[in-house]
Design an enzyme around this catalytic site. Structure first.
Site, PDB file in Angstrom:
ATOM      1  N   GLU A 194       7.856  -1.404   1.553  1.00 38.74           N
ATOM      2  CA  GLU A 194       7.667  -1.121   2.982  1.00 38.74           C
ATOM      3  C   GLU A 194       8.495  -2.181   3.733  1.00 38.74           C
ATOM      4  O   GLU A 194       8.320  -3.371   3.470  1.00 38.74           O
ATOM      5  CB  GLU A 194       6.213  -1.322   3.410  1.00 38.74           C
ATOM      6  N   LYS A 227       2.932   9.448   7.679  1.00 36.46           N
ATOM      7  CA  LYS A 227       2.099   9.317   8.882  1.00 36.46           C
ATOM      8  C   LYS A 227       2.778   9.697  10.216  1.00 36.46           C
ATOM      9  O   LYS A 227       2.351  10.615  10.897  1.00 36.46           O
ATOM     10  CB  LYS A 227       1.639   7.876   8.999  1.00 36.46           C
ATOM     11  N   ASP A 260       9.491   2.941   1.756  1.00 34.87           N
ATOM     12  CA  ASP A 260       8.340   3.718   2.227  1.00 34.87           C
ATOM     13  C   ASP A 260       8.173   3.401   3.712  1.00 34.87           C
ATOM     14  O   ASP A 260       7.695   2.334   4.071  1.00 34.87           O
ATOM     15  CB  ASP A 260       7.109   3.294   1.409  1.00 34.87           C
ATOM     16  N   ARG A 313      -4.374  -5.237  13.231  1.00 29.66           N
ATOM     17  CA  ARG A 313      -3.170  -4.419  13.367  1.00 29.66           C
ATOM     18  C   ARG A 313      -3.219  -3.733  14.718  1.00 29.66           C
ATOM     19  O   ARG A 313      -4.227  -3.103  15.054  1.00 29.66           O
ATOM     20  CB  ARG A 313      -3.139  -3.338  12.285  1.00 29.66           C
ATOM     21  N   TRP A 352       0.880  -1.184   0.000  1.00 31.54           N
ATOM     22  CA  TRP A 352       0.000   0.000   0.000  1.00 31.54           C
ATOM     23  C   TRP A 352       0.909   1.223   0.000  1.00 31.54           C
ATOM     24  O   TRP A 352       1.648   1.455   0.966  1.00 31.54           O
ATOM     25  CB  TRP A 352      -0.897   0.031   1.251  1.00 31.54           C
ATOM     26  N   GLN A 395       4.692   4.004   7.967  1.00 32.37           N
ATOM     27  CA  GLN A 395       4.233   3.465   9.251  1.00 32.37           C
ATOM     28  C   GLN A 395       5.379   3.038  10.150  1.00 32.37           C
ATOM     29  O   GLN A 395       5.252   3.041  11.365  1.00 32.37           O
ATOM     30  CB  GLN A 395       3.325   2.253   9.001  1.00 32.37           C
TER      31      GLN A 395
END
Ligand SMILES: Cc1ncc(COP(=O)(O)O)c(C=O)c1O
Length: 433
Positions: free
Chosen positions: A209, A271, A242, A403, A140, A245
């Protein structure tokens, strides 16, 4: 709840359904009116423990007093500027970020994760002169064109062609391997073999990620990023990480890639950098920045290098470093993981517990004739009723992974409360036989 509250509630949802465009399934049936630290409160004062840090962002908890003070000061002094003007908070934040990743000293500040990845992909295409972009099939990266083209977890249907030259390879999944007995290295090598056969010789970059969060909290095993880096180098591809998170302390290190000792060519943060406020960053090397500038790199947006969010990002970094929040994420994460493993021992429907630091996933598995999707949804609903907010991500064959990513400021008592509430929610959905 009294009648007045029920009427008000009913009217609120009628108005919401009438006027809001739904963008991702149903809305959560809890309406926060205020938030503080790890908790959300509705208008009646009912509190819910926020184990997703908002949208996986609020690493300092909600309404952190120093962030509130920073926003108040910035909005009253230097808010927004012409996009070619730069200001002290922007240079200060760029310098602070460069101090954390000395190999990537050139920084551009934007607003969202999708936007940062969009810029990173554009940068990679421009400097390599190529245009094929590879990502993981559980990834994502955002909702804008280039980021969406590299996002395989969801959203590829019904919107016409995505970018030509988009390729996906599977990220390894130790709990649910695609092929039994195949190592992650074999899977990776085989994926690149397939990629080479399909590529037109224009591979520009791989975007990854370090922990695929929306993909089901899939932790890339030690050595994977180094092997990926070697594959990219062998083909002249840039490597983009990336860390929307995983960055800024979430996994127990300032950046997740530090565990692997592999520095990417381009790093995107979002984020967690704004701890809940819209701020993202693209970081790259002097060599890539020089090449991009020579080729007239253009990524001119309304909010590029805006001073207000930069002031927030600077304060976030100051607090994370000053309060040792990355190290705290390791300690708190170990406590939370131990609690979740306890749930795994007590409840047959908890199949796997994984993650790093305070980014954890609890995967449900089919049990007692109930499928994992049913169990995971029912547990999430029950948890919310009991006062815990967490969310489920589904990927491929996976029935549902919860999560769990509380703020890095979470207390031991809040961790224990969260585990207790989850225990009660699971027991309610799957009572012991
Ligand atoms: C790893 C990752 N990258 C990028 C994004 C997109 O960020 P944004 O929603 O801020 O555009 C997300 C959002 O969930 C994400 O998880």
């Amino acid at each position: 709840m009294n009648d007045l509250a029920t009427d008000t509630d009913h009217m609120f949802w009628t108005r919401a359904r009438r006027h809001l465009l739904r963008y991702g399934g149903d809305f959560v049936p809890f309406v926060p009116a205020r938030a503080e630290g790890s908790f959300l409160y509705d208008a009646s004062g009912r509190r819910v423990l926020d184990f997703t840090s908002g949208q996986m962002s609020a690493i300092l908890g909600h309404c952190h007093p120093e962030i509130v003070a920073t926003v108040r000061d910035a909005v009253g002094r230097l808010d927004h500027l012409f996009s070619s003007m730069v200001s002290a908070p922007v240079v200060d934040l760029a310098e602070a970020l460069a101090g954390l990743v000395p190999d990537l000293p050139r920084v551009m500040l934007l607003s969202t994760g999708g936007e940062a990845n969009e810029a990173a992909i554009r940068l990679a295409k421009l400097v390599t002169g190529k245009w094929e972009i590879v990502g993981f099939t559980q990834s994502w990266h955002g909702m804008t064109g280039g980021a969406a083209s590299a996002t395989y977890k969801a959203g590829r249907r019904g919107i016409g062609p995505l970018a030509a030259g988009s390729f996906g390879i599977p990220a390894p999944n130790a709990y649910r391997p695609r092929f039994a007995g195949v190592s992650w290295r074999q899977e990776l090598d085989d994926s690149f073999d397939l990629l080479d056969r399909q590529s037109t010789g224009n591979l520009a970059a791989f975007i990854a990620e370090p922990i695929l969060s929306s993909g089901g909290v899939l932790v890339l095993p030690p050595g994977y990023l180094a092997a990926l880096h070697a594959h990219c180098r062998a083909r002249g591809m840039l490597l983009i990480f990336d860390e929307a998170q995983t960055g800024v302390g979430r996994t127990g290190l300032m950046f997740a890639f530090e565990r692997d000792g592999v520095v990417p060519d381009i790093l995107t943060l979002s984020k967690t950098l704004g701890a809940g406020l819209p701020l993202s960053a693209v970081m790259t090397s002097d060599a890539i920045a020089a090449e991009a500038e020579a080729r007239d790199f253009l990524f001119y947006t309304t909010h590029v290098n805006d001073p207000l969010p930069a002031a927030v990002g600077l304060k976030v970094l100051e607090i994370v470093i000053r309060d040792g929040l990355a190290a705290k994420a390791q300690v708190s994460g170990a406590r939370l993981a131990a609690g979740l493993r306890g749930l795994q021992q007590r409840h047959a429907c908890v199949g796997d517990v994984r993650g790093r630091g305070l980014l954890l996933g609890l995967e449900f598995t089919a049990t007692a004739g109930k499928d994992a999707a049913f169990i995971s949804d029912a547990v999430t609903d029950a948890a919310l009723e009991l006062g815990l907010s967490a969310n489920i991500v589904r990927a491929g064959a996976s029935g549902g992974t919860m999560r769990i990513a509380p703020p890095l400021t979470v207390s031991d008592a809040e961790i224990d409360l969260g585990v207790e509430l989850l225990d009660a929610a699971i027991s309610r959905v799957m009572p012991a036989a």
